[in-house]
Design an enzyme around this catalytic site. Structure first.
Site, PDB file in Angstrom:
ATOM      1  N   ASP A  42       0.851  -1.197   0.000  1.00 44.24           N
ATOM      2  CA  ASP A  42       0.000   0.000   0.000  1.00 44.24           C
ATOM      3  C   ASP A  42       0.889   1.250   0.000  1.00 44.24           C
ATOM      4  O   ASP A  42       1.921   1.297   0.656  1.00 44.24           O
ATOM      5  CB  ASP A  42      -0.919  -0.015   1.239  1.00 44.24           C
ATOM      6  CG  ASP A  42      -2.080   0.953   1.108  1.00 44.24           C
ATOM      7  OD1 ASP A  42      -3.226   0.480   1.056  1.00 44.24           O
ATOM      8  OD2 ASP A  42      -1.844   2.181   1.039  1.00 44.24           O
ATOM      9  N   ASN A  62     -12.839  -3.059   2.957  1.00 47.00           N
ATOM     10  CA  ASN A  62     -13.736  -1.923   3.179  1.00 47.00           C
ATOM     11  C   ASN A  62     -14.758  -1.877   2.055  1.00 47.00           C
ATOM     12  O   ASN A  62     -14.388  -1.965   0.878  1.00 47.00           O
ATOM     13  CB  ASN A  62     -12.928  -0.620   3.205  1.00 47.00           C
ATOM     14  CG  ASN A  62     -11.931  -0.576   4.344  1.00 47.00           C
ATOM     15  OD1 ASN A  62     -12.194  -1.093   5.423  1.00 47.00           O
ATOM     16  ND2 ASN A  62     -10.772   0.037   4.111  1.00 47.00           N
ATOM     17  N   GLY A 115     -15.317   2.880   4.444  1.00 42.50           N
ATOM     18  CA  GLY A 115     -13.935   3.329   4.265  1.00 42.50           C
ATOM     19  C   GLY A 115     -13.341   3.016   2.904  1.00 42.50           C
ATOM     20  O   GLY A 115     -12.134   3.175   2.705  1.00 42.50           O
ATOM     21  N   GLN A 116     -14.162   2.592   1.947  1.00 45.64           N
ATOM     22  CA  GLN A 116     -13.630   2.260   0.610  1.00 45.64           C
ATOM     23  C   GLN A 116     -13.348   3.537  -0.177  1.00 45.64           C
ATOM     24  O   GLN A 116     -14.170   4.459  -0.190  1.00 45.64           O
ATOM     25  CB  GLN A 116     -14.636   1.386  -0.155  1.00 45.64           C
ATOM     26  CG  GLN A 116     -14.091   0.893  -1.490  1.00 45.64           C
ATOM     27  CD  GLN A 116     -14.998  -0.148  -2.164  1.00 45.64           C
ATOM     28  OE1 GLN A 116     -16.070  -0.467  -1.662  1.00 45.64           O
ATOM     29  NE2 GLN A 116     -14.551  -0.658  -3.293  1.00 45.64           N
ATOM     30  N   SER A 117     -12.169   3.590  -0.799  1.00 46.89           N
ATOM     31  CA  SER A 117     -11.823   4.762  -1.609  1.00 46.89           C
ATOM     32  C   SER A 117     -11.395   4.394  -3.023  1.00 46.89           C
ATOM     33  O   SER A 117     -11.328   5.261  -3.893  1.00 46.89           O
ATOM     34  CB  SER A 117     -10.716   5.574  -0.928  1.00 46.89           C
ATOM     35  OG  SER A 117      -9.546   4.790  -0.788  1.00 46.89           O
ATOM     36  N   HIS A 143     -10.566  -5.098  -3.114  1.00 50.00           N
ATOM     37  CA  HIS A 143      -9.213  -5.379  -2.615  1.00 50.00           C
ATOM     38  C   HIS A 143      -9.287  -5.721  -1.141  1.00 50.00           C
ATOM     39  O   HIS A 143     -10.229  -5.347  -0.447  1.00 50.00           O
ATOM     40  CB  HIS A 143      -8.283  -4.180  -2.843  1.00 50.00           C
ATOM     41  CG  HIS A 143      -8.813  -2.893  -2.307  1.00 50.00           C
ATOM     42  ND1 HIS A 143      -9.760  -2.147  -2.966  1.00 50.00           N
ATOM     43  CD2 HIS A 143      -8.558  -2.237  -1.158  1.00 50.00           C
ATOM     44  CE1 HIS A 143     -10.055  -1.079  -2.255  1.00 50.00           C
ATOM     45  NE2 HIS A 143      -9.349  -1.109  -1.131  1.00 50.00           N
ATOM     46  N   HIS A 189      -6.957  -5.643   2.387  1.00 52.16           N
ATOM     47  CA  HIS A 189      -5.767  -5.141   3.067  1.00 52.16           C
ATOM     48  C   HIS A 189      -5.218  -6.266   3.951  1.00 52.16           C
ATOM     49  O   HIS A 189      -5.958  -6.812   4.783  1.00 52.16           O
ATOM     50  CB  HIS A 189      -6.114  -3.960   3.971  1.00 52.16           C
ATOM     51  CG  HIS A 189      -6.699  -2.778   3.265  1.00 52.16           C
ATOM     52  ND1 HIS A 189      -5.976  -1.630   3.018  1.00 52.16           N
ATOM     53  CD2 HIS A 189      -7.946  -2.552   2.767  1.00 52.16           C
ATOM     54  CE1 HIS A 189      -6.756  -0.751   2.401  1.00 52.16           C
ATOM     55  NE2 HIS A 189      -7.959  -1.280   2.234  1.00 52.16           N
TER      56      HIS A 189
HETATM   57  P1  5GP Z   1      -9.643   1.511   0.529  1.00 56.10           P
HETATM   58  O1  5GP Z   1      -9.645   2.870   1.201  1.00 56.10           O
HETATM   59  O2  5GP Z   1     -10.431   1.570  -0.776  1.00 56.10           O
HETATM   60  O3  5GP Z   1     -10.059   0.380   1.396  1.00 56.10           O
HETATM   61  O4  5GP Z   1      -8.139   1.211   0.176  1.00 56.10           O
HETATM   62  C1  5GP Z   1      -7.491   1.774  -0.917  1.00 56.10           C
HETATM   63  C2  5GP Z   1      -6.026   1.721  -0.600  1.00 56.10           C
HETATM   64  O5  5GP Z   1      -5.315   1.919  -1.805  1.00 56.10           O
HETATM   65  C3  5GP Z   1      -5.548   2.811   0.371  1.00 56.10           C
HETATM   66  O6  5GP Z   1      -4.981   2.204   1.521  1.00 56.10           O
HETATM   67  C4  5GP Z   1      -4.518   3.598  -0.445  1.00 56.10           C
HETATM   68  O7  5GP Z   1      -3.407   3.993   0.336  1.00 56.10           O
HETATM   69  C5  5GP Z   1      -4.147   2.627  -1.538  1.00 56.10           C
HETATM   70  N1  5GP Z   1      -3.757   3.232  -2.796  1.00 56.10           N
HETATM   71  C6  5GP Z   1      -4.441   4.188  -3.477  1.00 56.10           C
HETATM   72  N2  5GP Z   1      -3.806   4.483  -4.632  1.00 56.10           N
HETATM   73  C7  5GP Z   1      -2.705   3.681  -4.678  1.00 56.10           C
HETATM   74  C8  5GP Z   1      -1.666   3.512  -5.642  1.00 56.10           C
HETATM   75  O8  5GP Z   1      -1.608   4.160  -6.694  1.00 56.10           O
HETATM   76  N3  5GP Z   1      -0.697   2.606  -5.350  1.00 56.10           N
HETATM   77  C9  5GP Z   1      -0.717   1.866  -4.180  1.00 56.10           C
HETATM   78  N4  5GP Z   1       0.271   1.005  -4.002  1.00 56.10           N
HETATM   79  N5  5GP Z   1      -1.692   1.992  -3.275  1.00 56.10           N
HETATM   80  C10 5GP Z   1      -2.673   2.896  -3.517  1.00 56.10           C
END
Ligand code: 5GP
Ligand code: ZN
Length: 115
Positions: free
Chosen positions: A31, A88, A94-96, A101, A103
């Site tokens: 990440d 998430n 908390g999904q962005s 995916h 973690h």
């Molecule tokens: P979410 O918030 O959707 O559960 O997790 C998305 C994750 O993707 C976040 O922890 C964020 O740091 C990671 N992330 C977002 N863009 C990138 C990227 O371009 N490269 C990597 N390695 N991680 C990313």
């Protein structure tokens, strides 16, 4: 592949990442903004938007995600100490990034509730 999806682009090799695992179905990479000493994203190559978009056709794939999570935890040396696998779902969860995916967090004690 979804055209503007970051994780599809990483899977296609169009955006660099520090890969920890790759096969025909799954990729895993560090990440960008780690929340633990070891923070790896396990990502199916298939563009699935959220957990709510999974179908029975994906059952084997998600089982495989968890097998890879355990293998990585072993290989990286934090399996016995303990670790966490987090998915998430949707904004309130908390999904962005809108490509499913998981973690994999390790290398420190986890707290509960997670917040
Ligand atoms: P979410 O918030 O959707 O559960 O997790 C998305 C994750 O993707 C976040 O922890 C964020 O740091 C990671 N992330 C977002 N863009 C990138 C990227 O371009 N490269 C990597 N390695 N991680 C990313
Ligand atoms: Zn995608």
């Amino acid at each position: 592949m979804a055209g503007d999806c970051i994780f599809c682009k990483i899977a296609a090799g169009e955006i660099p990442a520090k890969f920890r695992y790759k096969d025909d179905e799954i990729i895993a990479f560090d990440d960008l903004d780690p929340q633990a000493p070891q923070h790896i994203l396990i990502v199916p190559r298939k563009h699935i938007r959220t957990t709510l978009d999974l179908t029975t056709a994906d059952n084997e794939l998600i089982g495989h995600v968890y097998q890879v999570a355990g293998k990585l935890a072993h290989d990286l040396g934090f399996a016995q100490d303990g670790f966490r696998v987090v998915n998430n779902c949707n904004e309130g969860g908390g999904q962005s990034v809108w490509h499913i995916h998981f973690h994999l967090l390790g290398g420190r004690d986890m707290v509960w509730p997670p917040g």
